[in-house]
Design a protein around this motif. Sequence first.
Motif, PDB file in Angstrom:
ATOM      1  N   VAL A 383      58.760 -20.694  34.919  1.00 55.37           N
ATOM      2  CA  VAL A 383      57.806 -20.748  33.804  1.00 55.37           C
ATOM      3  C   VAL A 383      57.697 -22.186  33.281  1.00 55.37           C
ATOM      4  CG1 VAL A 383      57.416 -20.045  31.412  1.00 55.37           C
ATOM      5  CG2 VAL A 383      58.103 -18.346  33.124  1.00 55.37           C
ATOM      6  N   ALA A 384      58.823 -22.861  33.134  1.00 59.69           N
ATOM      7  CA  ALA A 384      58.809 -24.257  32.682  1.00 59.69           C
ATOM      8  C   ALA A 384      58.091 -25.152  33.683  1.00 59.69           C
ATOM      9  CB  ALA A 384      60.244 -24.747  32.465  1.00 59.69           C
ATOM     10  N   ALA A 385      58.279 -24.869  34.978  1.00 62.54           N
ATOM     11  CA  ALA A 385      57.611 -25.660  36.016  1.00 62.54           C
ATOM     12  C   ALA A 385      56.097 -25.495  35.931  1.00 62.54           C
ATOM     13  CB  ALA A 385      58.113 -25.248  37.395  1.00 62.54           C
ATOM     14  N   ALA A 386      55.638 -24.288  35.588  1.00 64.34           N
ATOM     15  CA  ALA A 386      54.196 -24.044  35.444  1.00 64.34           C
ATOM     16  C   ALA A 386      53.610 -24.930  34.362  1.00 64.34           C
ATOM     17  CB  ALA A 386      53.946 -22.574  35.129  1.00 64.34           C
ATOM     18  N   ALA A 387      54.386 -25.133  33.297  1.00 67.98           N
ATOM     19  CA  ALA A 387      53.928 -26.027  32.229  1.00 67.98           C
ATOM     20  C   ALA A 387      53.989 -27.483  32.676  1.00 67.98           C
ATOM     21  CB  ALA A 387      54.779 -25.821  30.982  1.00 67.98           C
ATOM     22  N   LEU A 388      55.053 -27.833  33.373  1.00 70.57           N
ATOM     23  CA  LEU A 388      55.277 -29.225  33.763  1.00 70.57           C
ATOM     24  C   LEU A 388      54.201 -29.753  34.699  1.00 70.57           C
ATOM     25  CD1 LEU A 388      57.230 -31.608  33.458  1.00 70.57           C
ATOM     26  CD2 LEU A 388      58.451 -30.759  35.465  1.00 70.57           C
ATOM     27  N   ILE A 389      53.808 -28.943  35.694  1.00 68.83           N
ATOM     28  CA  ILE A 389      52.843 -29.437  36.677  1.00 68.83           C
ATOM     29  C   ILE A 389      51.460 -29.646  36.069  1.00 68.83           C
ATOM     30  CG2 ILE A 389      54.066 -28.423  38.640  1.00 68.83           C
ATOM     31  CD1 ILE A 389      52.081 -26.137  38.619  1.00 68.83           C
ATOM     32  N   SER A 390      51.194 -29.017  34.920  1.00 71.42           N
ATOM     33  CA  SER A 390      49.887 -29.181  34.282  1.00 71.42           C
ATOM     34  C   SER A 390      49.861 -30.339  33.292  1.00 71.42           C
ATOM     35  CB  SER A 390      49.500 -27.887  33.550  1.00 71.42           C
ATOM     36  OG  SER A 390      49.411 -26.803  34.444  1.00 71.42           O
ATOM     37  N   THR A 391      51.026 -30.884  32.982  1.00 71.63           N
ATOM     38  CA  THR A 391      51.111 -31.921  31.952  1.00 71.63           C
ATOM     39  C   THR A 391      50.264 -33.161  32.245  1.00 71.63           C
ATOM     40  OG1 THR A 391      53.325 -31.171  31.348  1.00 71.63           O
ATOM     41  CG2 THR A 391      52.697 -33.395  30.665  1.00 71.63           C
ATOM     42  N   PRO A 392      50.305 -33.727  33.453  1.00 72.56           N
ATOM     43  CA  PRO A 392      49.489 -34.935  33.702  1.00 72.56           C
ATOM     44  C   PRO A 392      47.999 -34.701  33.467  1.00 72.56           C
ATOM     45  CG  PRO A 392      51.118 -34.647  35.434  1.00 72.56           C
ATOM     46  CD  PRO A 392      51.146 -33.399  34.616  1.00 72.56           C
ATOM     47  N   PHE A 393      47.493 -33.564  33.921  1.00 71.89           N
ATOM     48  CA  PHE A 393      46.068 -33.277  33.719  1.00 71.89           C
ATOM     49  C   PHE A 393      45.759 -33.099  32.235  1.00 71.89           C
ATOM     50  CE2 PHE A 393      42.533 -30.424  33.004  1.00 71.89           C
ATOM     51  CZ  PHE A 393      41.546 -30.932  33.840  1.00 71.89           C
ATOM     52  N   LEU A 394      46.588 -32.313  31.546  1.00 67.96           N
ATOM     53  CA  LEU A 394      46.315 -32.020  30.146  1.00 67.96           C
ATOM     54  C   LEU A 394      46.419 -33.268  29.278  1.00 67.96           C
ATOM     55  CD1 LEU A 394      48.156 -28.591  29.816  1.00 67.96           C
ATOM     56  CD2 LEU A 394      45.715 -29.013  30.092  1.00 67.96           C
ATOM     57  N   ALA A 395      47.262 -34.218  29.664  1.00 62.76           N
ATOM     58  CA  ALA A 395      47.408 -35.452  28.895  1.00 62.76           C
ATOM     59  C   ALA A 395      46.100 -36.225  28.849  1.00 62.76           C
ATOM     60  CB  ALA A 395      48.517 -36.311  29.494  1.00 62.76           C
ATOM     61  N   THR A 396      45.380 -36.260  29.944  1.00 61.77           N
ATOM     62  CA  THR A 396      44.087 -36.958  29.969  1.00 61.77           C
ATOM     63  C   THR A 396      42.950 -36.060  29.494  1.00 61.77           C
ATOM     64  OG1 THR A 396      43.755 -36.336  32.298  1.00 61.77           O
ATOM     65  CG2 THR A 396      44.830 -38.435  31.854  1.00 61.77           C
ATOM     66  N   TYR A 397      43.124 -34.749  29.667  1.00 59.96           N
ATOM     67  CA  TYR A 397      42.071 -33.797  29.283  1.00 59.96           C
ATOM     68  C   TYR A 397      41.727 -33.915  27.801  1.00 59.96           C
ATOM     69  CZ  TYR A 397      39.848 -29.298  28.252  1.00 59.96           C
ATOM     70  OH  TYR A 397      38.992 -28.314  27.820  1.00 59.96           O
ATOM     71  N   TYR A 398      42.728 -34.067  26.979  1.00 60.50           N
ATOM     72  CA  TYR A 398      42.500 -34.100  25.539  1.00 60.50           C
ATOM     73  C   TYR A 398      42.186 -35.498  25.010  1.00 60.50           C
ATOM     74  CZ  TYR A 398      44.336 -29.337  25.484  1.00 60.50           C
ATOM     75  OH  TYR A 398      44.528 -27.994  25.706  1.00 60.50           O
ATOM     76  N   THR A 399      42.272 -36.492  25.846  1.00 61.67           N
ATOM     77  CA  THR A 399      42.048 -37.865  25.375  1.00 61.67           C
ATOM     78  C   THR A 399      40.773 -38.491  25.943  1.00 61.67           C
ATOM     79  OG1 THR A 399      43.478 -38.703  27.162  1.00 61.67           O
ATOM     80  CG2 THR A 399      44.499 -38.307  25.016  1.00 61.67           C
ATOM     81  N   THR A 400      40.125 -37.842  26.874  1.00 62.52           N
ATOM     82  CA  THR A 400      38.879 -38.372  27.447  1.00 62.52           C
ATOM     83  C   THR A 400      37.799 -37.292  27.421  1.00 62.52           C
ATOM     84  OG1 THR A 400      39.580 -37.730  29.681  1.00 62.52           O
ATOM     85  CG2 THR A 400      40.089 -39.976  28.972  1.00 62.52           C
ATOM     86  N   PRO A 401      36.539 -37.664  27.204  1.00 60.67           N
ATOM     87  CA  PRO A 401      35.453 -36.682  27.184  1.00 60.67           C
ATOM     88  C   PRO A 401      35.353 -35.942  28.530  1.00 60.67           C
ATOM     89  CG  PRO A 401      34.717 -38.783  26.311  1.00 60.67           C
ATOM     90  CD  PRO A 401      36.059 -39.030  26.927  1.00 60.67           C
ATOM     91  N   GLN A 402      35.162 -34.631  28.468  1.00 64.85           N
ATOM     92  CA  GLN A 402      35.076 -33.810  29.672  1.00 64.85           C
ATOM     93  C   GLN A 402      33.646 -33.374  29.976  1.00 64.85           C
ATOM     94  OE1 GLN A 402      37.869 -33.200  31.623  1.00 64.85           O
ATOM     95  NE2 GLN A 402      38.793 -34.679  30.211  1.00 64.85           N
ATOM     96  N   LYS A 403      32.751 -33.589  29.053  1.00 63.92           N
ATOM     97  CA  LYS A 403      31.349 -33.208  29.227  1.00 63.92           C
ATOM     98  C   LYS A 403      30.469 -34.397  28.866  1.00 63.92           C
ATOM     99  CE  LYS A 403      32.737 -28.680  27.354  1.00 63.92           C
ATOM    100  NZ  LYS A 403      32.894 -27.916  28.582  1.00 63.92           N
TER     101      LYS A 403
END
Length: 508
Positions: A383-403
């Motif tokens: 379960v922790a690994a599921a969170a960890l592998i998404s961290t790099p994407f989510l870090a940029t997802y919330y800081t750069t425009p997606q649309k």
Amino acid sequence: MAKKQGKRKKRDETETYDGGGNRNAGIPAPPPSQPSSSGTIISSVRSSRHLQVLVGLTIAGLLLRFYNLGANSLWLDEASTLMFARQSLAGIWESTAGGEFNPPLFYWLEHAILLLGESEFVLRFLPALLGVLTIPVVYFVGKEFKDQNVGLIAAALLAFSPFHIYYSQEARAYAPMLFFFSLALLFYVRANRSDEVRSWALFGLFSAVSFWMHFYAIVPIAVLILHALVTRAGAIRHDILSAKNTAIAVAVFAVASLPLLIVTASLFLARTSSAPTFGMQGLDVIYQTLFQVSGFNDLIMAAFIVLFLIGVAVMWRDDRNGAFFLIFMMSLPFVASLILSSRMPMIPRHLIFLLPVYFIGIASAYPALHALVRNKKAVYAVVAAAALISTPFLATYYTTPQKNDWRGFSAELGGMTGEGDLIVVLPPYMAQPLDYYYGNATDGTLELGANTGSDLEAIREQYPGRETFYVVTWDILAVDPTGDALNWLDKNAEFVGQRMGIYLFVSA
């Protein structure tokens, strides 16, 4: 799966496995289908590590889906949602019957939401909420399919899924459709094991609701019904009445969907009357779908595919009907999408319904991995690994425009235009997101639309000498594949600049 009904039921009531094994990690399985009071639910959560982790995952999923919910500008499809939601309930249905390629249910719900306002946050609230609620539903699907560990891992994969987070933050019907389809999937798995009339009827009902949310839900619904017929073919040949409960599910779906089914036939013919001018075709549909649902990362995609195959192998050892179900539900929608991609636009988000099956297949690999480490807490590490592998994407997802940033573009455009100027939008329907942020009444501009070079030339002849600003996106190639409009701009206008995928030209 139906053949093991009796043995499975007895095993669920009497057996538990040690921490991280195939079943419930030492936690007794709760009585099936028992109504629970709020006190019983709280007591269950207090006594179950799995449910405690599920609550934590749901809270994490809520934070990830509601954080910065209104930060991105509305893009074209979200602006279209607002346009349809502003209509009356009858008007929304008339739009669908008249050719809108999306069912009316999501627009009806958004129509009600508009009582709270028309901000980006309000428009995206319902998809975000139903996206959060899908997390526990997927847990129960995985638990019903195999055990609590599989349910927990599948729920974790969904909670931190960049693909699901993205579409939970979009004012479109994809996340809502997945929520109701996941409920349909839950009751289908239950019905296939128990053959209870109630479960079959609820499968048909939630299938209908998911279809009212998005037309492409008909594909997995048809695949589930086909799966039921295939797995029960032998029993049906011996006794036709053994298909009674499946027929009830189909009847419930048909009755609940009848008006929409009638409309769908004509819309499907219109949609497939010519080759698509956008979307993906052929094997690219499979690659892009797996790439995106795996977090937009090739390495993670490769790992997920391997884990899915291991999960199928483990299921084949323990329950061949379960393995067949995973293969059936992943392969047939892809085959259907490959065929349809030559006649209609195909985009990975249309296949969002694959998420619970894909993640449950990946989670089904857990017993094989647990056999290597033999640690009672291994499931929590996964379960922790599921969170960890998404961290790099989510870090940029919330800081750069997606649309496309129509908000910022409109502010810049308003600072450049003056009274009497022309604003020409290519293609014209891009005026929907533009007009959400830009009001031409403020500076007295005139807004027009154009699709081709001929349209642009006609506008110049009608308004000679006017300074003209041309707002262009690559969608122009969907309506003008020849590139005629872009060629005209190249000869008669000057490129001023761009903001993400929005380009601005000014008359030469």
